[in-house]
Design a protein around this motif. Structure first.
Motif, PDB file in Angstrom:
ATOM      1  N   ARG A 235       0.829  -1.210   0.000  1.00 46.06           N
ATOM      2  CA  ARG A 235       0.000   0.000   0.000  1.00 46.06           C
ATOM      3  C   ARG A 235       0.863   1.259   0.000  1.00 46.06           C
ATOM      4  NH1 ARG A 235      -3.788  -3.313   3.228  1.00 46.06           N
ATOM      5  NH2 ARG A 235      -5.609  -3.626   1.888  1.00 46.06           N
ATOM      6  N   ASN A 236       1.993   1.201   0.688  1.00 46.27           N
ATOM      7  CA  ASN A 236       2.910   2.344   0.679  1.00 46.27           C
ATOM      8  C   ASN A 236       3.419   2.612  -0.737  1.00 46.27           C
ATOM      9  OD1 ASN A 236       5.989   3.202   0.788  1.00 46.27           O
ATOM     10  ND2 ASN A 236       4.999   4.080   2.591  1.00 46.27           N
ATOM     11  N   CYS A 237       3.780   1.558  -1.441  1.00 41.57           N
ATOM     12  CA  CYS A 237       4.241   1.714  -2.827  1.00 41.57           C
ATOM     13  C   CYS A 237       3.133   2.268  -3.710  1.00 41.57           C
ATOM     14  CB  CYS A 237       4.720   0.374  -3.371  1.00 41.57           C
ATOM     15  SG  CYS A 237       6.139  -0.340  -2.521  1.00 41.57           S
ATOM     16  N   LEU A 238       1.933   1.749  -3.540  1.00 47.39           N
ATOM     17  CA  LEU A 238       0.811   2.202  -4.358  1.00 47.39           C
ATOM     18  C   LEU A 238       0.417   3.634  -4.049  1.00 47.39           C
ATOM     19  CD1 LEU A 238      -1.332  -1.051  -4.404  1.00 47.39           C
ATOM     20  CD2 LEU A 238      -0.264   0.053  -6.364  1.00 47.39           C
ATOM     21  N   ASP A 239       0.586   4.054  -2.782  1.00 43.97           N
ATOM     22  CA  ASP A 239       0.326   5.454  -2.439  1.00 43.97           C
ATOM     23  C   ASP A 239       1.171   6.372  -3.322  1.00 43.97           C
ATOM     24  OD1 ASP A 239      -1.493   4.828  -0.493  1.00 43.97           O
ATOM     25  OD2 ASP A 239      -0.124   5.121   1.190  1.00 43.97           O
ATOM     26  N   GLN A 240       2.430   6.018  -3.509  1.00 42.67           N
ATOM     27  CA  GLN A 240       3.318   6.839  -4.337  1.00 42.67           C
ATOM     28  C   GLN A 240       2.886   6.787  -5.802  1.00 42.67           C
ATOM     29  OE1 GLN A 240       7.435   5.620  -4.387  1.00 42.67           O
ATOM     30  NE2 GLN A 240       8.131   7.555  -5.287  1.00 42.67           N
ATOM     31  N   VAL A 241       2.508   5.624  -6.270  1.00 43.31           N
ATOM     32  CA  VAL A 241       2.048   5.493  -7.664  1.00 43.31           C
ATOM     33  C   VAL A 241       0.822   6.370  -7.898  1.00 43.31           C
ATOM     34  CG1 VAL A 241       1.061   3.906  -9.364  1.00 43.31           C
ATOM     35  CG2 VAL A 241       2.992   3.167  -7.951  1.00 43.31           C
ATOM     36  N   TYR A 242      -0.200   6.193  -7.053  1.00 41.60           N
ATOM     37  CA  TYR A 242      -1.460   6.917  -7.252  1.00 41.60           C
ATOM     38  C   TYR A 242      -1.286   8.423  -7.108  1.00 41.60           C
ATOM     39  CZ  TYR A 242      -3.496   2.250  -6.544  1.00 41.60           C
ATOM     40  OH  TYR A 242      -3.808   0.920  -6.634  1.00 41.60           O
ATOM     41  N   ALA A 243      -0.430   8.841  -6.165  1.00 46.83           N
ATOM     42  CA  ALA A 243      -0.256  10.271  -5.897  1.00 46.83           C
ATOM     43  C   ALA A 243       0.360  11.011  -7.081  1.00 46.83           C
ATOM     44  CB  ALA A 243       0.616  10.464  -4.661  1.00 46.83           C
ATOM     45  N   ASN A 244       1.028  10.280  -7.974  1.00 45.32           N
ATOM     46  CA  ASN A 244       1.684  10.924  -9.111  1.00 45.32           C
ATOM     47  C   ASN A 244       0.925  10.769 -10.426  1.00 45.32           C
ATOM     48  OD1 ASN A 244       4.412  12.082  -8.202  1.00 45.32           O
ATOM     49  ND2 ASN A 244       4.381  10.067  -7.224  1.00 45.32           N
ATOM     50  N   GLU A 245      -0.192  10.050 -10.405  1.00 41.75           N
ATOM     51  CA  GLU A 245      -0.936   9.835 -11.648  1.00 41.75           C
ATOM     52  C   GLU A 245      -1.408  11.141 -12.273  1.00 41.75           C
ATOM     53  OE1 GLU A 245      -2.918   5.444 -10.691  1.00 41.75           O
ATOM     54  OE2 GLU A 245      -4.053   7.272 -10.325  1.00 41.75           O
ATOM     55  N   ARG A 246      -1.987  12.024 -11.459  1.00 41.77           N
ATOM     56  CA  ARG A 246      -2.509  13.278 -12.010  1.00 41.77           C
ATOM     57  C   ARG A 246      -1.400  14.116 -12.621  1.00 41.77           C
ATOM     58  NH1 ARG A 246      -6.603  16.196  -7.921  1.00 41.77           N
ATOM     59  NH2 ARG A 246      -6.705  17.644  -9.675  1.00 41.77           N
ATOM     60  N   GLY A 247      -0.222  14.103 -11.998  1.00 41.62           N
ATOM     61  CA  GLY A 247       0.903  14.845 -12.546  1.00 41.62           C
ATOM     62  C   GLY A 247       1.357  14.287 -13.876  1.00 41.62           C
ATOM     63  N   VAL A 248       1.337  12.963 -14.018  1.00 40.94           N
ATOM     64  CA  VAL A 248       1.705  12.337 -15.285  1.00 40.94           C
ATOM     65  C   VAL A 248       0.698  12.707 -16.364  1.00 40.94           C
ATOM     66  CG1 VAL A 248       1.994  10.141 -16.505  1.00 40.94           C
ATOM     67  CG2 VAL A 248       2.908  10.415 -14.191  1.00 40.94           C
ATOM     68  N   VAL A 249      -0.579  12.631 -16.025  1.00 43.36           N
ATOM     69  CA  VAL A 249      -1.625  12.923 -17.006  1.00 43.36           C
ATOM     70  C   VAL A 249      -1.612  14.391 -17.430  1.00 43.36           C
ATOM     71  CG1 VAL A 249      -4.137  13.027 -17.343  1.00 43.36           C
ATOM     72  CG2 VAL A 249      -3.100  11.028 -16.247  1.00 43.36           C
ATOM     73  N   SER A 250      -1.345  15.302 -16.485  1.00 37.02           N
ATOM     74  CA  SER A 250      -1.329  16.726 -16.809  1.00 37.02           C
ATOM     75  C   SER A 250      -0.138  17.095 -17.671  1.00 37.02           C
ATOM     76  CB  SER A 250      -1.305  17.565 -15.526  1.00 37.02           C
ATOM     77  OG  SER A 250      -0.036  17.483 -14.886  1.00 37.02           O
ATOM     78  N   GLY A 251       0.979  16.371 -17.507  1.00 36.85           N
ATOM     79  CA  GLY A 251       2.174  16.644 -18.292  1.00 36.85           C
ATOM     80  C   GLY A 251       2.935  17.876 -17.871  1.00 36.85           C
ATOM     81  N   HIS A 252       2.576  18.477 -16.718  1.00 36.67           N
ATOM     82  CA  HIS A 252       3.218  19.719 -16.292  1.00 36.67           C
ATOM     83  C   HIS A 252       4.653  19.516 -15.830  1.00 36.67           C
ATOM     84  CE1 HIS A 252      -1.021  21.467 -15.494  1.00 36.67           C
ATOM     85  NE2 HIS A 252      -0.538  21.928 -16.620  1.00 36.67           N
ATOM     86  N   ASP A 253       4.905  18.405 -15.138  1.00 36.90           N
ATOM     87  CA  ASP A 253       6.207  18.223 -14.507  1.00 36.90           C
ATOM     88  C   ASP A 253       6.728  16.816 -14.783  1.00 36.90           C
ATOM     89  OD1 ASP A 253       8.413  18.011 -12.852  1.00 36.90           O
ATOM     90  OD2 ASP A 253       7.505  19.104 -11.196  1.00 36.90           O
ATOM     91  N   PRO A 254       7.821  16.691 -15.535  1.00 35.05           N
ATOM     92  CA  PRO A 254       8.352  15.353 -15.821  1.00 35.05           C
ATOM     93  C   PRO A 254       8.760  14.589 -14.569  1.00 35.05           C
ATOM     94  CG  PRO A 254       9.909  17.075 -16.506  1.00 35.05           C
ATOM     95  CD  PRO A 254       8.609  17.747 -16.179  1.00 35.05           C
ATOM     96  N   SER A 255       8.952  15.296 -13.451  1.00 33.44           N
ATOM     97  CA  SER A 255       9.314  14.610 -12.200  1.00 33.44           C
ATOM     98  C   SER A 255       8.193  13.699 -11.718  1.00 33.44           C
ATOM     99  CB  SER A 255       9.663  15.635 -11.116  1.00 33.44           C
ATOM    100  OG  SER A 255      10.828  16.348 -11.453  1.00 33.44           O
ATOM    101  N   SER A 256       6.945  14.011 -12.084  1.00 37.08           N
ATOM    102  CA  SER A 256       5.831  13.124 -11.723  1.00 37.08           C
ATOM    103  C   SER A 256       5.981  11.771 -12.417  1.00 37.08           C
ATOM    104  CB  SER A 256       4.494  13.762 -12.108  1.00 37.08           C
ATOM    105  OG  SER A 256       4.249  14.919 -11.347  1.00 37.08           O
ATOM    106  N   VAL A 257       6.460  11.791 -13.658  1.00 34.62           N
ATOM    107  CA  VAL A 257       6.719  10.544 -14.379  1.00 34.62           C
ATOM    108  C   VAL A 257       7.772   9.736 -13.624  1.00 34.62           C
ATOM    109  CG1 VAL A 257       7.563   9.529 -16.531  1.00 34.62           C
ATOM    110  CG2 VAL A 257       6.116  11.575 -16.601  1.00 34.62           C
ATOM    111  N   HIS A 258       8.826  10.413 -13.211  1.00 32.10           N
ATOM    112  CA  HIS A 258       9.907   9.738 -12.489  1.00 32.10           C
ATOM    113  C   HIS A 258       9.401   9.131 -11.186  1.00 32.10           C
ATOM    114  CE1 HIS A 258      13.714   8.812 -10.679  1.00 32.10           C
ATOM    115  NE2 HIS A 258      13.572   9.722  -9.736  1.00 32.10           N
ATOM    116  N   GLN A 259       8.642   9.906 -10.399  1.00 32.88           N
ATOM    117  CA  GLN A 259       8.191   9.409  -9.100  1.00 32.88           C
ATOM    118  C   GLN A 259       7.160   8.287  -9.235  1.00 32.88           C
ATOM    119  OE1 GLN A 259       9.550   9.919  -6.253  1.00 32.88           O
ATOM    120  NE2 GLN A 259      10.977  11.467  -7.014  1.00 32.88           N
TER     121      GLN A 259
END
Length: 509
Positions: A235-259
């Protein structure tokens, strides 16, 4: 407490869901949709939004319902949040009704208790939704309400259409929400909805960037079983995955892809860590590899265009490097769009729902023997010690002569180092902090150097291929390759020292 699973659907697919057998047995089947008109209120400075709250008054015929929703913890499309709902007599909020229910020492509580707030409130956007609602009682005894919504969010500065499915848990276990969602996904393509209607409305008013989210420390208890530890770590790993989904979809910050990619890598490492006692369901690793690869294609070019060319000294030769960097950035942007499309896909939605259902139901228990059940009930502490020790042995074996082995062998050693580090961090709370800190510091320094070298190897491959699509950068790409090769050669003694330092350490105990 409100628990809702939110999914997006194409408008043309709503009718298919409307007539699916599961909903046909509901008491709500066949009835006309209700019109829900909700007016959201805030101050001119959007103080409620800054408190991560939304305030609305909903009109359903002659009835008026005031609702305050606080910040939602959204995981796999499941919104888990505090909700305060009450009937009011007018079309504007009555904050007095909320003052005894919201803690006065919170930001939202202070705002509600401030007499001046009422005078500053104003309507900021409106949602107009036609809703078909279906109460369900499943054979398991769980009670849900399924809502099919079609409408829009409207503000003075714009409008956003809505076509969505909301599954609200009225009683029972969250796993039932995922099971029903997967049944719907078999009929029509669905997408995880990461934004509430309030989020969409505020999105019209202000342009907010999603901040990349790093992994949080895993907190295990000394008495945890192997199974307890697995659930907490996954669940800890998935928390990090889910928390960065919106950033990946928005495309604003490539760091969201990395995280998000790091979160997936940590999850895959955790699944591998526990594989002998808690086997994953069929196809899980294949799907995790797929989404990681979609993100990786964007990340590799981002790293090359950014840190590799910027921070290694190559950028000092600007005339040769600038065209190379620009070509890499164009490819990175295209690949970022591809990563966003993957996270927005029905395939990814299915993966997320299946994972959530498996974890909630502890699906690995199905078909287990008594001996296997006994293994996962044993102490996590002993399991952790054995696993970390075995992983260190593998790293020491793969890393023999680390500075002199070839790139492929060094890559295998790097992966082994990463697995040791993840395992140590997963179980860190079970051991004395000082012992873990020294071990992780040495391992991190080694891994960082190996990671930089791997970036250089990947960069060499990308730069070698780049002139095929951008012939004008051939000379610059060749120069960058040569420069990076010289830096890797100069790192020889540093890598030897880092490896020697790590080899002397014992695993935490």
């Amino acid at each position: 407490m409100e628990r809702e699973l939110k999914l997006r659907v194409a408008v043309e697919d709503l009718d298919t869901l409307l007539h699916m057998p599961l909903l046909a047995q509901s008491p709500g089947a066949g009835g006309p949709p209700r019109l829900l008109t909700s007016t959201y209120f805030d101050t001119p400075d959007l103080e409620f939004h800054k408190c991560k709250a939304s305030l609305r008054v909903r009109a359903i015929g002659e009835q008026r319902i005031q609702t305050l929703k606080l910040e939602a913890a959204a995981q796999a499309g499941l919104f888990d949040r505090d909700e305060f709902e009450m009937t009011v007599d007018t079309d504007v909020p009555n904050l007095k009704l909320l003052r005894e229910r919201i803690p006065g020492d919170s930001g939202c509580g202070r705002l509600i208790c401030d007499e001046a707030t009422v005078g500053r409130l104003k309507p900021i956007f409106v949602t107009r939704i036609k809703r078909s609602a279906f109460p369900l009682r499943l054979p398991s005894g769980d009670e849900l309400e399924i809502a099919l919504d079609e409408g829009s969010v409207d503000a003075e500065s714009g409008s956003v259409p809505i076509a969505a499915v909301e599954l609200e848990l009225k009683g029972g276990q969250p796993a039932s929400l995922y099971g029903v969602a997967l049944e719907m996904l078999d009929l029509v393509p669905l997408r995880i909805d990461r934004s509430s209607k309030g989020d969409l409305g505020y999105g019209i008013l202000i342009d907010e960037h999603c901040v990349p989210v790093k992994a949080q420390p895993v907190q295990l208890e000394k008495g945890d079983s192997v199974e307890d530890a697995f659930c907490s770590i996954a669940r800890n790993c998935l928390d990090q995955v889910y928390a960065n989904e919106r950033g990946v979809v928005s495309g604003h910050d490539p760091s969201s892809v990395h995280q998000m990619r790091v979160g997936l890598r940590r999850l895959r490492s955790a699944l591998d860590l526990f594989a002998k006692v808690i086997p994953a369901f069929d196809g899980l690793d294949e799907e995790l590899r797929w989404i990681a690869a979609e993100l990786g294609a964007a990340r590799d070019w981002e790293v090359l265009a950014g840190s590799t060319l910027e921070h290694t000294g190559v950028s000092a030769h600007e005339e040769e490097i600038q065209p190379v960097r620009q070509a890499c950035e164009r490819i990175a942007v295209n690949n970022r769009a591809r990563a966003a499309a993957a996270v927005e896909s029905a395939r990814y939605t299915r993966l997320v729902l299946q994972l959530a259902l498996w974890l909630n139901q502890k699906g690995w228990r199905e078909g287990m023997s008594d001996e296997q059940r006994d293994a996962i009930s044993k102490s996590a502490r002993q399991f952790a010690a054995d696993v970390v020790r075995r992983r260190q042995v593998k790293l020491l074996k793969r890393g023999k002569g680390l500075a002199d082995i070839d790139d492929r062998s060094r890559h295998r050693a790097r992966i082994a180092a990463k697995k040791v580090r993840y395992a140590t961090e997963f179980f860190a709370s079970l051991y004395p902090r000082r012992a873990v800190r020294h071990y992780v510091e040495a391992l991190t320094a080694l891994q960082d150097d190996l990671g930089w070298r791997n970036d250089a190897v990947v960069a060499d491959q990308l730069l070698k291929a780049l002139p095929r699509t951008a012939p004008e950068v051939a000379s610059g790409a060749a120069f960058a390759r040569g420069y990076l090769a010289s830096l890797v050669a100069a790192d020889y003694e540093t890598l030897k020292k880092l490896w020697k330092r790590f080899r002397r350490l014992s695993t935490p105990h």
